[in-house]
Scaffold this motif. Sequence first.
Motif, mmCIF file in Angstrom:
data_model
loop_
_atom_site.group_PDB
_atom_site.id
_atom_site.type_symbol
_atom_site.label_atom_id
_atom_site.label_comp_id
_atom_site.label_asym_id
_atom_site.label_seq_id
_atom_site.Cartn_x
_atom_site.Cartn_y
_atom_site.Cartn_z
ATOM 1 N N ASN A 1 14.357 9.974 -5.859
ATOM 2 C CA ASN A 1 14.760 8.534 -6.118
ATOM 3 C C ASN A 1 13.504 8.086 -6.604
ATOM 4 N N LEU A 2 12.364 8.368 -6.393
ATOM 5 C CA LEU A 2 11.044 7.519 -6.374
ATOM 6 C C LEU A 2 10.850 8.644 -7.458
ATOM 7 N N ARG A 3 11.144 9.278 -8.640
ATOM 8 C CA ARG A 3 11.321 9.615 -9.618
ATOM 9 C C ARG A 3 12.089 8.691 -10.949
ATOM 10 N N THR B 1 10.160 5.776 -12.424
ATOM 11 C CA THR B 1 9.893 5.902 -14.285
ATOM 12 C C THR B 1 11.167 4.658 -14.776
ATOM 13 N N ASP B 2 11.237 3.938 -13.825
ATOM 14 C CA ASP B 2 12.620 2.457 -14.589
ATOM 15 C C ASP B 2 12.759 1.769 -13.641
ATOM 16 N N PRO B 3 12.346 0.524 -12.900
ATOM 17 C CA PRO B 3 12.650 0.513 -11.929
ATOM 18 C C PRO B 3 12.368 -1.256 -11.679
ATOM 19 N N GLN B 4 13.251 -1.402 -12.893
ATOM 20 C CA GLN B 4 13.778 -2.467 -13.301
ATOM 21 C C GLN B 4 15.574 -2.549 -13.302
ATOM 22 N N ALA B 5 15.953 -0.932 -13.582
ATOM 23 C CA ALA B 5 16.599 -0.527 -13.666
ATOM 24 C C ALA B 5 17.494 -0.111 -11.630
ATOM 25 N N VAL B 6 17.032 0.002 -10.930
ATOM 26 C CA VAL B 6 16.827 -0.420 -9.702
ATOM 27 C C VAL B 6 17.282 -1.105 -9.420
ATOM 28 N N GLN B 7 16.278 -2.284 -9.481
ATOM 29 C CA GLN B 7 16.095 -3.967 -8.762
ATOM 30 C C GLN B 7 15.372 -4.335 -9.498
ATOM 31 N N PRO B 8 16.900 -4.720 -10.916
ATOM 32 C CA PRO B 8 16.515 -5.536 -11.922
ATOM 33 C C PRO B 8 15.796 -7.372 -11.330
ATOM 34 N N GLY B 9 14.420 -7.438 -11.794
ATOM 35 C CA GLY B 9 13.538 -8.682 -11.456
ATOM 36 C C GLY B 9 12.523 -8.222 -10.675
ATOM 37 N N THR B 10 12.016 -6.899 -10.162
ATOM 38 C CA THR B 10 10.834 -6.615 -9.106
ATOM 39 C C THR B 10 10.189 -7.167 -10.233
ATOM 40 N N ALA B 11 8.951 -7.424 -9.226
ATOM 41 C CA ALA B 11 7.423 -7.621 -9.740
ATOM 42 C C ALA B 11 6.852 -5.783 -10.317
ATOM 43 N N MET B 12 7.472 -4.970 -10.006
ATOM 44 C CA MET B 12 7.095 -3.999 -10.523
ATOM 45 C C MET B 12 7.843 -3.647 -11.755
ATOM 46 N N PRO B 13 6.269 -3.238 -12.859
ATOM 47 C CA PRO B 13 6.978 -3.468 -14.002
ATOM 48 C C PRO B 13 7.052 -1.821 -14.689
ATOM 49 N N PRO C 1 1.304 -1.137 0.228
ATOM 50 C CA PRO C 1 -0.213 -0.496 0.243
ATOM 51 C C PRO C 1 0.692 1.279 -0.446
ATOM 52 N N LEU C 2 0.465 2.425 -0.999
ATOM 53 C CA LEU C 2 1.164 3.629 -0.606
ATOM 54 C C LEU C 2 0.367 5.027 0.361
ATOM 55 N N THR C 3 0.305 4.354 1.689
ATOM 56 C CA THR C 3 -0.643 4.766 2.517
ATOM 57 C C THR C 3 0.316 5.635 3.432
ATOM 58 N N GLN C 4 0.922 6.931 3.300
ATOM 59 C CA GLN C 4 1.611 7.782 4.422
ATOM 60 C C GLN C 4 3.031 6.895 3.744
ATOM 61 N N PHE C 5 3.170 7.722 2.480
ATOM 62 C CA PHE C 5 4.495 7.182 1.644
ATOM 63 C C PHE C 5 5.305 7.853 2.475
ATOM 64 N N GLY C 6 5.049 9.160 2.188
ATOM 65 C CA GLY C 6 5.884 10.038 2.782
ATOM 66 C C GLY C 6 6.615 9.898 4.155
ATOM 67 N N ALA C 7 6.491 8.503 5.187
ATOM 68 C CA ALA C 7 6.881 8.530 5.748
ATOM 69 C C ALA C 7 7.767 7.602 6.417
ATOM 70 N N ARG C 8 7.694 7.274 4.808
ATOM 71 C CA ARG C 8 8.816 5.827 4.663
ATOM 72 C C ARG C 8 9.946 6.209 4.426
ATOM 73 N N SER C 9 10.921 4.955 5.496
ATOM 74 C CA SER C 9 12.562 5.511 4.695
ATOM 75 C C SER C 9 13.110 5.299 3.233
ATOM 76 N N TYR C 10 12.341 3.840 2.800
ATOM 77 C CA TYR C 10 13.050 3.638 1.680
ATOM 78 C C TYR C 10 12.004 3.469 0.691
ATOM 79 N N ILE C 11 12.315 2.653 0.099
ATOM 80 C CA ILE C 11 11.628 2.915 -1.705
ATOM 81 C C ILE C 11 11.827 1.811 -2.082
ATOM 82 N N ALA C 12 11.420 0.833 -2.006
ATOM 83 C CA ALA C 12 11.005 -1.018 -2.643
ATOM 84 C C ALA C 12 12.444 -1.073 -1.512
ATOM 85 N N GLY C 13 12.769 -0.703 -0.510
ATOM 86 C CA GLY C 13 13.659 -1.597 0.652
ATOM 87 C C GLY C 13 15.571 -1.047 0.503
ATOM 88 N N GLU C 14 15.487 -0.536 -1.281
ATOM 89 C CA GLU C 14 16.832 -0.548 -1.891
ATOM 90 C C GLU C 14 16.968 1.428 -1.518
#
Length: 131
Positions: free
Chosen positions: A93-95, A99-111, A73-86
């Motif tokens: 970093n969120l942009r 725009t390219d989640p696979q470049a950040v974490q290859p194989g992620t479920a995020m398309p 869930p993306l609720t209270q997203f600003g209160a989180r420490s990390y994006i995708a645990g990475e």
Amino acid sequence: MTLTRTLRALGAALVGLPIVAVPGCASTAPPPPPPQSHAGRPDRGAQLIAQYGCGSCHTIPGVNRANGLVGPPLTQFGARSYIAGELPNNADNLRRWITDPQAVQPGTAMPNLGVSAIDAQDIVAYLYTAG
């Protein structure tokens, strides 16, 4: 030596020693403020989130039919420490993630949805303002 004298000697020996913070201990300091995006239009970001279909995988407050359970869930997203645990949670970093989640974490479920840079900027602005 009596207990009182021992405690006084110990107290005198400790005076002037630096205080060391231990990770994981409770802190009385307020948490840091949530990240912000000074660029972008949050109102347009909500529309784009619906347009790109982000709600089919994520629960996102304030976006109609955004109640997916595949991604977090993306609720209270600003209160989180990390994006995708990475990545540390900040606007750049969120942009990058949007725009390219696979470049950040290859194989992620995020398309990779083909989100443009300007659209990502508006989505970021929305996520940091939504509850």
